[in-house]
Scaffold this active site. Sequence first.
Site, PDB file in Angstrom:
ATOM      1  N   SER B  10      20.787   4.584 -16.032  1.00  0.00           N
ATOM      2  CA  SER B  10      20.117   3.993 -14.874  1.00  0.00           C
ATOM      3  C   SER B  10      19.662   5.049 -13.866  1.00  0.00           C
ATOM      4  CB  SER B  10      21.038   2.973 -14.203  1.00  0.00           C
ATOM      5  OG  SER B  10      22.231   3.600 -13.829  1.00  0.00           O
ATOM      6  N   CYS B  11      18.801   4.607 -12.935  1.00  0.00           N
ATOM      7  CA  CYS B  11      18.287   5.475 -11.882  1.00  0.00           C
ATOM      8  C   CYS B  11      19.400   5.747 -10.875  1.00  0.00           C
ATOM      9  CB  CYS B  11      17.108   4.814 -11.170  1.00  0.00           C
ATOM     10  SG  CYS B  11      15.759   4.345 -12.258  1.00  0.00           S
ATOM     11  N   PRO B  12      19.527   6.933 -10.303  1.00  0.00           N
ATOM     12  CA  PRO B  12      18.677   8.096 -10.569  1.00  0.00           C
ATOM     13  C   PRO B  12      19.263   9.043 -11.613  1.00  0.00           C
ATOM     14  CG  PRO B  12      20.046   8.560  -8.676  1.00  0.00           C
ATOM     15  CD  PRO B  12      20.493   7.220  -9.220  1.00  0.00           C
ATOM     16  N   THR B  13      20.313   8.614 -12.334  1.00  0.00           N
ATOM     17  CA  THR B  13      20.925   9.508 -13.321  1.00  0.00           C
ATOM     18  C   THR B  13      19.925   9.909 -14.403  1.00  0.00           C
ATOM     19  OG1 THR B  13      22.929   8.252 -12.915  1.00  0.00           O
ATOM     20  CG2 THR B  13      23.002   9.787 -14.760  1.00  0.00           C
ATOM     21  N   ASN B  14      19.045   8.950 -14.814  1.00  0.00           N
ATOM     22  CA  ASN B  14      18.069   9.271 -15.852  1.00  0.00           C
ATOM     23  C   ASN B  14      17.138  10.405 -15.416  1.00  0.00           C
ATOM     24  OD1 ASN B  14      16.787   7.658 -13.958  1.00  0.00           O
ATOM     25  ND2 ASN B  14      16.442   5.946 -15.359  1.00  0.00           N
TER      26      ASN B  14
END
Lengths: 315, 74
Positions: B10-14
């Site tokens: 998920s954002c912002p990990t991606n």
Amino acid sequence: MADKNKTTSLDLNNLKSGGFIKERGKDLFTVRLRVPGGRMSVERLKKIAEVADKYGKGFVHLSVRQSVELININFSDFDAVVAELGEGEQKVASCGARIRVPVACGGCEYNPNGLVDTQKSALEVDEKLFGTATGHHKFKVGFAGCPFDCPKSAINDVGFQGAIWPELNLDECISCGLCAKSCAEGAIVMGPDKKPVFSPDRCTYCGDCVKVCPTEAWKSVKKGYTVRIGGKWGRHPLVGTLFATFLPEEKVVEFIAEVLAWYKEKAEGLGRIRVGDIIIKEGADSLLAHLRINFPDHVVEKTIPPQVIETQIGK
Amino acid sequence: MQTIDLRGVSCPTNFVKAKLALELVDEGETVEFLLDDGEPVKNVPRSLKGEGHKLLGLKEAEGHYVLTIEKVGE
């Protein structure tokens, strides 16, 4: 008889601008320090911390409109607090029937969504209009840098929302479809020829298409503020409605001044009443006509009065 | 060409993972990122563009998206 040595000496000019707010209990006040747009230097923050530590109760409160409030200040310390905060611009914030400290999001300098410089606008309004008496009621101004609208611009008396108008240069489009994918409003869809088809009516001017476009085929051709007027919260909330689009940043102060002029005139004799309720009473056309004189290119053709939010239904 | 699977992230990990992956490739090389529909495909391309990389294309695959990026140097 009162002991003269025990009377307090105070510079009452410090009180006139407001921002000293009575607390529960004897002698204690909150001192509200203005932080237009919510941004302050670390140096100023340190100074405030020092003064709060010396005269307050070991904590400060961050107000919902971005001011810093020193809590539990004894009224006999007012002069010392003001003097020690020093630095001329460390002015206390207002309360009462005045134009309040403008609030703003971080704006476009570092926030990737920001479309306009809300920080600059907030400082300009603070410098030129802060503290202006309305004669009737409080008057709040807020700036959101984009249609995400974190600062909730439409619940201000005058709320500004950053906007850009996108235009497509088909020759530069590589048909990647990112703009259509990014558009949260469905204003852009990919046509049968694999090129974007734009429906202007659905666009809310967020600029996501421009930001994502890999080839700059989408460009911003117009920038400014979407302006909503007549909002407030409190006991009887109103959501402000659309009065102008793409108002240039440099016309913000003049625009607010014109809304204020109309408000002052129309609210004459009605006492403590907000501009939103005056628009409901007078009709939106009256304010539109007034604003159209100076802002013919930006005022919308028609609008509706501020919308009542029924918060008591269900009790 | 390297393919980085960011599905299920998920954002912002991606975006941070994409950024880390791009650190390991040479300038001018292209990388493919597999992204979920929804927020990831809306946010990651824009953020990578903001970092200065070149977006080459976006294609819909089975239930996800394939984003092709060319690394642009520091």
